[in-house]
Design a protein around this motif. Structure first.
Motif, PDB file in Angstrom:
ATOM      1  N   LYS B  13     -16.143  17.602   4.700  1.00  0.00           N
ATOM      2  CA  LYS B  13     -15.985  19.043   4.549  1.00  0.00           C
ATOM      3  C   LYS B  13     -16.688  19.790   5.694  1.00  0.00           C
ATOM      4  O   LYS B  13     -17.721  19.332   6.200  1.00  0.00           O
ATOM      5  CB  LYS B  13     -16.556  19.502   3.216  1.00  0.00           C
ATOM      6  CG  LYS B  13     -15.806  18.957   2.005  1.00  0.00           C
ATOM      7  CD  LYS B  13     -16.363  19.526   0.724  1.00  0.00           C
ATOM      8  CE  LYS B  13     -15.710  18.905  -0.491  1.00  0.00           C
ATOM      9  NZ  LYS B  13     -14.248  19.063  -0.478  1.00  0.00           N
ATOM     10  N   PRO B  14     -16.144  20.931   6.070  1.00  0.00           N
ATOM     11  CA  PRO B  14     -16.811  21.732   7.113  1.00  0.00           C
ATOM     12  C   PRO B  14     -18.255  22.035   6.735  1.00  0.00           C
ATOM     13  O   PRO B  14     -18.573  22.221   5.556  1.00  0.00           O
ATOM     14  CB  PRO B  14     -15.962  23.017   7.137  1.00  0.00           C
ATOM     15  CG  PRO B  14     -14.629  22.598   6.633  1.00  0.00           C
ATOM     16  CD  PRO B  14     -14.890  21.533   5.618  1.00  0.00           C
ATOM     17  N   ASP B  91     -14.084  18.805  15.146  1.00  0.00           N
ATOM     18  CA  ASP B  91     -14.617  17.431  15.144  1.00  0.00           C
ATOM     19  C   ASP B  91     -13.631  16.429  14.557  1.00  0.00           C
ATOM     20  O   ASP B  91     -13.929  15.235  14.496  1.00  0.00           O
ATOM     21  CB  ASP B  91     -15.939  17.382  14.373  1.00  0.00           C
ATOM     22  CG  ASP B  91     -17.027  18.213  15.049  1.00  0.00           C
ATOM     23  OD1 ASP B  91     -17.645  19.046  14.363  1.00  0.00           O
ATOM     24  OD2 ASP B  91     -17.244  18.015  16.264  1.00  0.00           O
ATOM     25  N   THR B  92     -12.470  16.899  14.131  1.00  0.00           N
ATOM     26  CA  THR B  92     -11.426  15.997  13.643  1.00  0.00           C
ATOM     27  C   THR B  92     -10.917  15.142  14.796  1.00  0.00           C
ATOM     28  O   THR B  92     -10.493  15.664  15.829  1.00  0.00           O
ATOM     29  CB  THR B  92     -10.259  16.801  13.039  1.00  0.00           C
ATOM     30  OG1 THR B  92     -10.703  17.464  11.863  1.00  0.00           O
ATOM     31  CG2 THR B  92      -9.085  15.884  12.703  1.00  0.00           C
ATOM     32  N   ALA B  93     -10.992  13.834  14.622  1.00  0.00           N
ATOM     33  CA  ALA B  93     -10.643  12.934  15.725  1.00  0.00           C
ATOM     34  C   ALA B  93     -10.641  11.492  15.248  1.00  0.00           C
ATOM     35  O   ALA B  93     -11.116  11.179  14.148  1.00  0.00           O
ATOM     36  CB  ALA B  93     -11.655  13.073  16.864  1.00  0.00           C
ATOM     37  N   MET B  94     -10.122  10.624  16.096  1.00  0.00           N
ATOM     38  CA  MET B  94     -10.330   9.194  15.936  1.00  0.00           C
ATOM     39  C   MET B  94     -11.672   8.883  16.582  1.00  0.00           C
ATOM     40  O   MET B  94     -11.929   9.280  17.721  1.00  0.00           O
ATOM     41  CB  MET B  94      -9.217   8.421  16.648  1.00  0.00           C
ATOM     42  CG  MET B  94      -9.292   6.916  16.482  1.00  0.00           C
ATOM     43  SD  MET B  94      -8.895   6.393  14.825  1.00  0.00           S
ATOM     44  CE  MET B  94      -7.112   6.578  14.846  1.00  0.00           C
ATOM     45  N   VAL B 113     -11.282  10.496  11.324  1.00  0.00           N
ATOM     46  CA  VAL B 113     -12.072  11.411  10.510  1.00  0.00           C
ATOM     47  C   VAL B 113     -11.450  12.790  10.576  1.00  0.00           C
ATOM     48  O   VAL B 113     -11.234  13.336  11.665  1.00  0.00           O
ATOM     49  CB  VAL B 113     -13.537  11.463  10.978  1.00  0.00           C
ATOM     50  CG1 VAL B 113     -14.317  12.453  10.125  1.00  0.00           C
ATOM     51  CG2 VAL B 113     -14.172  10.082  10.911  1.00  0.00           C
ATOM     52  N   SER B 114     -11.156  13.338   9.429  1.00  0.00           N
ATOM     53  CA  SER B 114     -10.623  14.695   9.337  1.00  0.00           C
ATOM     54  C   SER B 114     -11.672  15.604   8.723  1.00  0.00           C
ATOM     55  O   SER B 114     -12.348  15.214   7.758  1.00  0.00           O
ATOM     56  CB  SER B 114      -9.353  14.722   8.484  1.00  0.00           C
ATOM     57  OG  SER B 114      -8.340  13.956   9.079  1.00  0.00           O
ATOM     58  N   VAL B 115     -11.806  16.788   9.287  1.00  0.00           N
ATOM     59  CA  VAL B 115     -12.727  17.785   8.738  1.00  0.00           C
ATOM     60  C   VAL B 115     -11.891  18.869   8.081  1.00  0.00           C
ATOM     61  O   VAL B 115     -11.145  19.590   8.748  1.00  0.00           O
ATOM     62  CB  VAL B 115     -13.628  18.376   9.828  1.00  0.00           C
ATOM     63  CG1 VAL B 115     -14.545  19.448   9.226  1.00  0.00           C
ATOM     64  CG2 VAL B 115     -14.449  17.276  10.492  1.00  0.00           C
TER      65      VAL B 115
END
Lengths: 108, 117
Positions: B13-14, B91-94, B113-115
């Motif tokens: 979560k953000p 910050d969502t990224a592999m 990872v997904s935010v």
């Protein structure tokens, strides 16, 4: 921070043709430059380090050259499995370690 | 043959912290002159170096993330970890872990990872 610029952004090549990719550094990195290949859904794979040394298991059709600020990755005769994104990376200065934005090699 | 494997939550979560672990096999993270590193890649974009921990335990971080990043190691488990605080959608990224001697010679397969709230 050292900035790496790669050209072209996209290179369209036919199988069997020669591909020449460029990487330029904003300041000298000596020969502390590596090249990676990345295919969709996979991590990058090390191809070249110290500007011109092939990593273990890398075919001889891949070659690297250059020093200081100008570098080239050459694929002498493109095979179907070579269509991918190619990144350069400098490890002369830190922090940070920096990567170029990539060159996509696709089918002409 | 050195192998690396990332693990951790796929959704954060953000404003919370992202925590990932890299498990290493085929070599010890406490021997040799290696830097155990984290690198991330947003979908469709390029590679960003996050930081590293040396076999000696010393750490270095990307200045752009420095205040939010902590990398640590658990030599008893042969693992090293990433903690990124106050995450946002950016910050969502592999996230990849890798071994480095300057260049990165061994990579994990990555973990997405997904935010999002």
């Amino acid at each position: 921070e050292i900035v790496l610029t790669q050209s072209p952004a996209t290179l369209s090549v036919s199988p069997g043709e020669r591909a020449t990719l460029s990487c330029r550094a904003s300041q000298s990195v000596n020969i502390n430059l590596a090249w990676y290949q990345q295919k969709p859904g996979q991590p990058p794979r090390l191809l070249i380090y110290s500007a011109s040394t092939r990593a273990t298991g890398i075919p001889t059709r891949f070659s690297g050259s250059g020093s200081e600020t100008e570098f080239t990755l050459t694929i002498s005769s493109l095979q179907s499995e070579d269509f991918a994104v190619y990144y350069c990376q400098q490890y002369n200065n830190w922090p940070p370690r920096t990567f170029g934005p990539g060159t996509t090699v696709d089918l002409k | 043959q050195v192998q690396l494997q990332e693990s951790g939550p796929g959704l954060v979560k953000p404003s919370q912290s992202l925590s990932l672990t890299c498990s290493v096999s085929g070599g010890s993270i406490s021997s040799g002159n290696y830097y155990w590193s984290w690198i991330r890649q947003p979908a469709g974009k390029g590679l960003e170096w996050i930081g590293r921990i040396h076999t000696s335990g010393s750490t270095n971080y990307n200045p752009s993330l420095n205040s939010r990043v902590t990398i640590s190691a658990d030599t008893s488990k042969n693992q090293f970890s990433l903690k990124l605080s106050s995450v946002t959608a950016a910050d969502t990224a592999m996230y990849y872990c890798a071994r480095a001697t300057g260049f990165f010679d061994y990579w994990g397969q990555g973990t997405l990872v997904s935010v999002s709230s």
